[in-house]
Design a protein around this motif. Sequence first.
Motif, PDB file in Angstrom:
ATOM      1  N   THR A  90       0.799  -1.199   0.147  1.00  0.00           N
ATOM      2  CA  THR A  90      -0.050   0.019  -0.015  1.00  0.00           C
ATOM      3  C   THR A  90       0.782   1.117   0.025  1.00  0.00           C
ATOM      4  O   THR A  90       1.099   1.914   1.130  1.00  0.00           O
ATOM      5  CB  THR A  90      -0.991  -0.127   1.220  1.00  0.00           C
ATOM      6  OG1 THR A  90      -1.785  -1.246   1.065  1.00  0.00           O
ATOM      7  CG2 THR A  90      -1.949   1.090   1.252  1.00  0.00           C
ATOM      8  N   ASP A  91       1.266   1.743  -1.275  1.00  0.00           N
ATOM      9  CA  ASP A  91       1.969   3.156  -1.250  1.00  0.00           C
ATOM     10  C   ASP A  91       0.668   4.053  -1.222  1.00  0.00           C
ATOM     11  O   ASP A  91      -0.101   3.797  -0.903  1.00  0.00           O
ATOM     12  CB  ASP A  91       2.661   3.051  -2.534  1.00  0.00           C
ATOM     13  CG  ASP A  91       1.748   3.113  -3.983  1.00  0.00           C
ATOM     14  OD1 ASP A  91       0.578   3.227  -3.803  1.00  0.00           O
ATOM     15  OD2 ASP A  91       2.132   2.656  -5.018  1.00  0.00           O
ATOM     16  N   ALA A  92       1.382   5.501  -1.241  1.00  0.00           N
ATOM     17  CA  ALA A  92       0.533   6.528  -0.979  1.00  0.00           C
ATOM     18  C   ALA A  92      -0.618   6.622  -1.671  1.00  0.00           C
ATOM     19  O   ALA A  92      -1.972   6.899  -1.478  1.00  0.00           O
ATOM     20  CB  ALA A  92       1.281   7.821  -0.991  1.00  0.00           C
ATOM     21  N   MET A  95      -3.174   3.985  -1.116  1.00  0.00           N
ATOM     22  CA  MET A  95      -3.895   4.274   0.249  1.00  0.00           C
ATOM     23  C   MET A  95      -5.110   5.115  -0.090  1.00  0.00           C
ATOM     24  O   MET A  95      -6.116   4.960   0.454  1.00  0.00           O
ATOM     25  CB  MET A  95      -2.890   4.969   1.273  1.00  0.00           C
ATOM     26  CG  MET A  95      -3.493   4.809   2.484  1.00  0.00           C
ATOM     27  SD  MET A  95      -3.948   3.461   3.527  1.00  0.00           S
ATOM     28  CE  MET A  95      -5.505   3.632   4.345  1.00  0.00           C
ATOM     29  N   ARG A 136       2.830   1.035  12.079  1.00  0.00           N
ATOM     30  CA  ARG A 136       3.068   0.553  10.551  1.00  0.00           C
ATOM     31  C   ARG A 136       3.506  -1.190  11.098  1.00  0.00           C
ATOM     32  O   ARG A 136       4.218  -1.234  11.908  1.00  0.00           O
ATOM     33  CB  ARG A 136       4.323   1.098  10.047  1.00  0.00           C
ATOM     34  CG  ARG A 136       4.792   0.328   8.677  1.00  0.00           C
ATOM     35  CD  ARG A 136       5.910   1.638   8.056  1.00  0.00           C
ATOM     36  NE  ARG A 136       5.622   2.692   7.854  1.00  0.00           N
ATOM     37  CZ  ARG A 136       5.186   3.399   6.582  1.00  0.00           C
ATOM     38  NH1 ARG A 136       5.093   2.321   5.662  1.00  0.00           N
ATOM     39  NH2 ARG A 136       5.010   4.558   6.544  1.00  0.00           N
ATOM     40  N   GLN A 151       1.913   1.560   3.593  1.00  0.00           N
ATOM     41  CA  GLN A 151       0.979   1.983   4.501  1.00  0.00           C
ATOM     42  C   GLN A 151      -0.144   0.879   5.165  1.00  0.00           C
ATOM     43  O   GLN A 151      -1.378   1.071   4.949  1.00  0.00           O
ATOM     44  CB  GLN A 151       0.038   3.323   4.144  1.00  0.00           C
ATOM     45  CG  GLN A 151       1.132   4.317   4.151  1.00  0.00           C
ATOM     46  CD  GLN A 151       0.413   5.704   3.482  1.00  0.00           C
ATOM     47  OE1 GLN A 151       0.801   6.127   2.508  1.00  0.00           O
ATOM     48  NE2 GLN A 151      -0.676   6.171   3.912  1.00  0.00           N
ATOM     49  N   GLY A 153      -1.226  -1.265   8.287  1.00  0.00           N
ATOM     50  CA  GLY A 153      -1.033  -1.182   9.875  1.00  0.00           C
ATOM     51  C   GLY A 153      -1.341  -2.377  10.524  1.00  0.00           C
ATOM     52  O   GLY A 153      -1.945  -3.269  10.089  1.00  0.00           O
ATOM     53  N   CYS A 185      -0.072   9.600   9.213  1.00  0.00           N
ATOM     54  CA  CYS A 185      -0.309   8.645   8.262  1.00  0.00           C
ATOM     55  C   CYS A 185      -1.718   7.972   8.475  1.00  0.00           C
ATOM     56  O   CYS A 185      -1.971   7.114   9.540  1.00  0.00           O
ATOM     57  CB  CYS A 185       0.661   8.085   7.552  1.00  0.00           C
ATOM     58  SG  CYS A 185       1.915   9.108   6.909  1.00  0.00           S
ATOM     59  N   TYR A 187      -3.366   4.130   7.621  1.00  0.00           N
ATOM     60  CA  TYR A 187      -2.883   2.701   7.437  1.00  0.00           C
ATOM     61  C   TYR A 187      -4.200   1.912   7.232  1.00  0.00           C
ATOM     62  O   TYR A 187      -5.260   1.879   7.834  1.00  0.00           O
ATOM     63  CB  TYR A 187      -2.519   2.538   8.711  1.00  0.00           C
ATOM     64  CG  TYR A 187      -0.720   3.155   9.162  1.00  0.00           C
ATOM     65  CD1 TYR A 187       0.272   2.690   8.280  1.00  0.00           C
ATOM     66  CD2 TYR A 187      -0.672   4.178   9.665  1.00  0.00           C
ATOM     67  CE1 TYR A 187       1.336   3.070   8.384  1.00  0.00           C
ATOM     68  CE2 TYR A 187       0.564   4.899   9.901  1.00  0.00           C
ATOM     69  CZ  TYR A 187       1.682   4.346   9.204  1.00  0.00           C
ATOM     70  OH  TYR A 187       2.729   4.843   9.362  1.00  0.00           O
TER      71      TYR A 187
END
Length: 290
Positions: A90-92, A95, A136, A151, A153, A185, A187
């Motif tokens: 899960t990159d930005a 996400m 994380r 990301q 969690g 951030c 998650y």
Amino acid sequence: MDPQAAMNVARVLTEALPYIRRFAGKTVVIKYGGNAMVDETLKNGFARDIALMKLVGINPVVVHGGGPQIGQLLARIGKESRFVDGMRVTDAETMDVVEMVLGGLVNKQIVDLINRHGGRAVGLSGKDAGLIRARRMTLRDAADDVVDIGQVGEVAHIDPGIVTLLDQADFIPVIAPIGVGEDGCAYNINADLVAGKVAEVIGAEKLMLLTNTAGVLDRDGRLLTGLSPEQVARLIDDGTIHGGMLPKIACALSAVRNGVRASHIVDGRVEHAVLLELFTDAGVGTLIRG
């Protein structure tokens, strides 16, 4: 209604009555996912089950997944889904899609469906009112090197205040499993883990995990139920419980070891599975006792 059909209804209600009495005023956390989220008949049956539970005095709390829907939207925008040990990398950008799908599209669809069947559902993300604090997740490869999955969690802390408030006001909380870290951030968190931790923190009577299997099966394919944690541990040790069932079992065991009276792994492919597991003697899944 013919007399025989009426008699069948009376039998069902008679069988359900002791369970309704036993669980009145109690909280049941249900993880909603799998086929039950995509088949129209099952979706409507689930919504009716949740609305009925509230009407008879039980407090349902729904935690939902949405992996297939996330994958579909990522494919539509031309982004490949990648997984490591079953976890979505899960990159930005991913996400952002996760939040749109889980916190928006899927969550509001579930809320709308429950409300159309007579409930009073309210959608939440774990970011609302500090409900889910996350950290994380760290994965390591065979060489013990850290694998960056972005990301994704784990649950660090649950603040149940908003859930308790909604329960007391006769609303039905519907929770998207998105948490927020100390770094601010968002998650993406596994819905089973969130459901289990919510059940533990609020002292739920039951945790129910809907899945696409009949439950825990023995080596001959027969359904096992009424298991103690010790029996489950033996089934894991001898390999009867293995593969994809292990994470769900770990979640169920953690719940019963931390105050939840019982965990259920329920066959979500069966219409009205939640009611059948709660209000009938036979049930449709595996019960693990605390």
